[in-house]
Design a protein around this motif. Structure first.
Motif, mmCIF file in Angstrom:
data_model
loop_
_atom_site.group_PDB
_atom_site.id
_atom_site.type_symbol
_atom_site.label_atom_id
_atom_site.label_comp_id
_atom_site.label_asym_id
_atom_site.label_seq_id
_atom_site.Cartn_x
_atom_site.Cartn_y
_atom_site.Cartn_z
ATOM 1 N N ASP A 1 0.756 -1.327 0.184
ATOM 2 C CA ASP A 1 -0.073 -0.121 -0.243
ATOM 3 C C ASP A 1 0.713 1.344 -0.100
ATOM 4 N N ASP B 1 2.180 4.148 -2.865
ATOM 5 C CA ASP B 1 1.854 4.435 -4.313
ATOM 6 C C ASP B 1 3.048 4.247 -5.309
ATOM 7 N N LYS C 1 1.981 0.551 -6.359
ATOM 8 C CA LYS C 1 0.774 0.537 -6.820
ATOM 9 C C LYS C 1 0.742 0.700 -8.331
ATOM 10 N N VAL C 2 1.472 1.954 -8.773
ATOM 11 C CA VAL C 2 1.694 2.274 -10.121
ATOM 12 C C VAL C 2 2.137 0.985 -11.162
ATOM 13 N N THR D 1 -0.366 -1.930 -11.092
ATOM 14 C CA THR D 1 -1.531 -1.867 -12.173
ATOM 15 C C THR D 1 -0.952 -2.157 -13.741
ATOM 16 N N ILE E 1 -0.645 -5.794 -13.974
ATOM 17 C CA ILE E 1 -1.704 -6.499 -14.051
ATOM 18 C C ILE E 1 -2.184 -6.536 -15.403
ATOM 19 N N GLN F 1 -5.724 -8.656 -7.275
ATOM 20 C CA GLN F 1 -4.659 -7.797 -6.415
ATOM 21 C C GLN F 1 -5.163 -7.434 -5.154
ATOM 22 N N THR F 2 -4.364 -7.871 -4.266
ATOM 23 C CA THR F 2 -4.678 -7.308 -2.632
ATOM 24 C C THR F 2 -3.533 -6.613 -2.212
ATOM 25 N N VAL F 3 -3.951 -5.278 -1.940
ATOM 26 C CA VAL F 3 -2.998 -4.366 -1.511
ATOM 27 C C VAL F 3 -2.919 -4.266 -0.222
#
Lengths: 297, 539
Positions: B384, B386, B390-391, B394, B397, B409-411
């Motif tokens: 968790d 960014d 996370k960028v 994404t 994926i 996805q599990t953040v």
């Protein structure tokens, strides 16, 4: 055409006209409710036909077109991965409604069962149930939802559970107050005297009479659930990327691109506001229509 | 006689004025004492123990509280120049065929609780790092494979005896996580005590830790580098959201974030603050990885792991993600640009690095079919934070979807993310990183070894270990380079033990009044803050 046939057709037309007239009359009396209903209907149609009305895949990256402003091809622009924002808002409606309706239905129905049972049985059962309800209601809705999702972890299913749990006592309290007055009505005593089972009395005689507050709560809960889902997703504890969800979209946009690409956060924000506004207006109008006291006024 | 030339006179006056200005600026550049440095940290440290942790969230708030034996030169952190911290004089040269290093310690150093720091503390510390007992994690144990023993012949001498000469030893020693703990603490409280407690000998003393909020340190008056630290103290403010961190600097609630901001944030801050802001940028010795769980089907099959890496279009990712994230360079296992790193031509020979992405994805689909995989949904663990997790997550994926893989996805917040990655392994693939401090490719690539303490893939590959063993002993750069290519081929292609996505790029915009801090090619380096000061005239 014989006279009876003409009479039947005339009656049907009259019935139809009266339905249209009734709806029109309702809209005139509840213009805000009608506006709310229109928003809700548009949202539901968009969600149901998302793959028909959207030109793009909501999850597919198109990096060549990242952060494009609103234009002829992308009416609401694109996000940092080049995904069409309008498409993601339309698909996001699906997520919002799925979570909103499921959580609201489960929460309101759970509350209905608990509230009616608590009122009907009374005594120690009522006392225990109501104290538990008091404890749960002591926590603000968002705090309760955060606690649940923090315990269970993020994800769509857990978000539904997190939103449902705080709804149950809210509905139970309202339904119980209606059910208490119904319990005292002689026909319930009569049913009991005739030897009907508790289940039959509750289901056949009490539940139908508390449907009005149940439906009002249900509608109000949908708006609240959409807002809660958006909040949880915004906080990173709800729906996870790349699933289109308004709160998640708002988060991504507001975090980094509020200045350089404001459309990334403005449109999801508008979608959340409009949806909650729509459901609240519709819920208020429904309450006015179903409440006999207000109806008389 | 020549006439008086007014131009020369004007030039002289200007020159004199400039000279005076230069003198003034030199004197203004003199370090000033006082002030509290407030900086923002994006994550919460899983523990306070540097030996077990691998995250900046541990280094940034706690490194200022500890001393190390040697470190990268804080005044020139871009260099590979090591200087003594606790040792005396210059970093010693090896003896006995380059297999023995003898360090003389500075006398009079004390831990914050008043205990004198001796060679026995250094030995106890390095025994914990290099030879940890069963069940005690040591993230950089693999860095010290060449070490045979560490001893203290007297109170102020530490001797490292190596099994074989290795150029990787000193860089390993200069790793900024190698905080010196008191032997007394280790003996009395055990090897887990430092997870929750701090007793160092660094420039700042621990004051408080408010979970989720801040870590505070105050000046150590007995610090062994005379005259330092300049600051009265520091506050490391935890702010997980990047927007909060940016606004903290913009609103002067914090002066700096030591990890790095993406290009958009830099541009916004420059536009808003103008000359009140200074920006330092650097290549970053940090790569973002996708780590498959080798114990879970079908990721125990190398074909499936190869398909994962083949699906990723790194060259396109580099071009576009560098505009929105702190990643930029396409590279293999070695820090790009280093003499041991693969050239572009060499890279394109590895799975997932080719320039024809359609061909690669076709091969990926074929491999999945051969492995009997269809309609696979990957349970993907992400952090968790960014940037860039996370960028890039994404983006990954989307890349995997291109070959027909679905991803759930599990953040997770940092502590839960680590717990999942390191212990419970409740995922098919996890985002991971190989962020090293000192640029030391031979040590840095140890992350890919299945025996490494920081390899969380649960893999087993004796062949890779054998290549690495040869690499450690390779004398010439040519031989090292050749072995490194074999190592990369094995780790990133044939076995696809992990997938390197992109290398990071470090951008540090900070308030101009923060002086003395110089950007390093790592967000772990140069974080003791003993040479940092605040220019009061600019605040």
């Amino acid at each position: 055409m014989s006279t009876p046939e003409i009479a039947v057709i005339t009656d049907e037309l009259e019935e139809k006209r009266s339905l249209v007239a009734k709806t029109w009359d309702l809209c005139r009396r509840q213009p805000l409710g009608a506006a709310g209903a229109l928003i809700v209907i548009v949202m539901m149609v968009a969600a149901a036909l998302a793959n028909v009305v959207s030109a793009y895949d909501p999850e597919l990256n198109d990096l060549e077109h990242m952060l494009e402003g609103p234009n002829a091809w992308h009416w609401m622009g694109t996000d940092e991965f080049g995904r069409d924002i309008l498409t993601r808002i339309i698909y996001g409606a699906r997520t919002a409604l799925a979570i909103g309706f499921t959580a609201a239905f489960l929460g309101a129905t759970g509350g209905l069962v608990l509230g009616v049972a608590s009122a009907y049985f009374g005594g120690i059962i009522d006392l225990i149930v109501q104290r538990i309800v008091d404890v749960v209601m002591a926590f603000p809705l968002i705090i309760m939802a955060l606690v649940v999702v923090a315990t269970l972890g993020p994800g769509t299913e857990n978000v539904i559970i997190a939103i449902t749990i705080p709804f149950i006592p809210q509905c139970a309290r309202v339904v119980r107050s209606s059910a208490l007055s119904i319990r005292e009505i002689p026909y319930v005593d009569a049913a009991r005297a005739l030897g009907f089972s508790n289940g039959r009395i509750i289901l056949r005689h009490m539940v139908p009479n508390v449907m009005a507050p149940y439906l009002i709560m249900l509608t109000a809960f949908v708006g609240q659930a959409i807002l809660l889902e958006a909040v949880l997703s915004y906080l990173g504890m709800g729906v996870q990327d790349p699933t289109p969800a308004w709160g998640l979209m708002l988060k991504g946009g507001a975090e980094e691109f509020l200045e350089s690409a404001p459309w990334v956060s403005i449109f999801p924000g508008l979608a959340i506001s409009l949806a909650v506004f729509g459901f609240n207006l519709f819920g208020d109008a429904l309450r006015d229509v179903l409440d006999p006291k207000l109806r008389r006024m | 006689m020549k006439c008086f030339n007014p131009r020369i006179a004007i030039a002289m006056v200007i020159g004199f004025a400039l000279g005076l200005g230069a003198v003034a600026s030199v004197s203004a550049a003199k370090a000033q004492k006082g002030g509290i440095l407030q900086f923002v940290v994006a994550g919460e440290s899983p523990s306070k123990d540097g030996h077990r942790e691998t995250t900046y969230a541990t280094i940034h708030p706690y490194a200022p509280m500890y001393s190390v034996l040697i470190r990268v030169n804080p005044d020139d952190p871009q260099s590979s120049d090591f200087v003594c911290d606790l040792c005396k004089g210059k970093v010693p040269k090896p003896t006995e065929g380059d297999t023995k290093y003898t360090f003389k310690l500075v006398k009079g150093v004390k831990f914050h609780d008043g205990t004198p720091l001796t060679a026995h503390d250094v030995v106890a510390t390095y025994k914990k790092i290099i030879f940890p007992p069963q069940g005690i994690p040591s993230a950089r144990k693999a860095f010290f494979k060449m070490v045979e023993s560490v001893t203290a012949p007297d109170n102020h001498t530490v001797v490292f005896k190596l099994k074989f000469p290795s150029g990787a030893f000193l860089p390993a020693l200069a790793t900024p996580y190698n905080w010196i703990y008191a032997k007394k603490d280790l003996d009395e409280h055990g090897y887990n005590w430092h997870r929750d407690n701090v007793n160092g000998s660094g420039p700042f003393m621990f004051v408080q830790h408010q979970p989720g909020a801040l870590v505070e340190g105050k000046r150590n008056p007995n610090y062994h580098h005379k005259g330092q630290p300049y600051l009265d103290g520091f506050k490391a403010l935890v702010a997980k959201k990047m927007s909060v961190r940016i606004q903290a600097i913009r609103g002067n609630r914090a002066a700096i974030e030591f990890r790095g901001f993406p290009p958009k944030a830099r541009d916004d801050l420059v536009n808003a603050l103008g000359d009140k802001l200074k920006v330092q940028e650097s290549d970053w010795n940090c790569s973002l990885l996708a780590t498959p769980n080798h114990k879970r089907k079908p990721f125990d099959d190398a074909r499936v792991r190869r398909a994962l890496t083949l699906a990723v279009n790194r060259w396109e990712g580099s071009k576009y993600l560098s505009k929105i994230a702190i990643v930029k360079t396409v590279g293999g296992a070695v820090f790009p640009g280093h003499p041991l790193a693969a050239t572009k031509e060499e890279l394109t020979q590895l799975a997932g690095y080719g320039t024809d992405i359609e061909k690669a994805r076709k091969e990926a689909r074929q491999l999945l079919v051969q492995a009997g995989v269809s309609n696979l949904t990957i349970d993907y663990n992400n952090r968790d934070v960014d940037q860039p997790y996370k960028v890039v997550g994404t983006w990954l994926i989307d890349q995997w979807k291109q070959v027909g893989l679905n991803v759930k996805q599990t953040v997770r917040p940092t502590p839960q993310f680590y717990a999942n990655l390191r212990k419970s392994h409740e995922n098919d693939v996890s985002i991971d990183f190989n962020c090293q401090s000192v640029v030391n490719p031979i040590a840095d690539v140890s992350k890919f070894l299945c025996s490494a303490g920081n390899n969380y893939s649960q893999c087993e590959d004796p062949e890779l270990e054998a290549i690495y063993d040869k690499l450690l002993r390779a004398a010439s750069e040519k031989e090292q380079r050749s072995l490194m290519r074999q190592y990369e081929k094995r780790a990133l292609d044939e076995q696809a033990i992990m997938g390197v996505t992109l290398w990071w790029y470090k951008i540090n915009p900070h308030r101009a009044y923060v002086k003395g801090w110089k950007i390093a090619p790592s967000h772990y380096l140069n974080q003791q803050l003993d040479n940092v000061w605040l220019d009061q005239s600019m605040m």
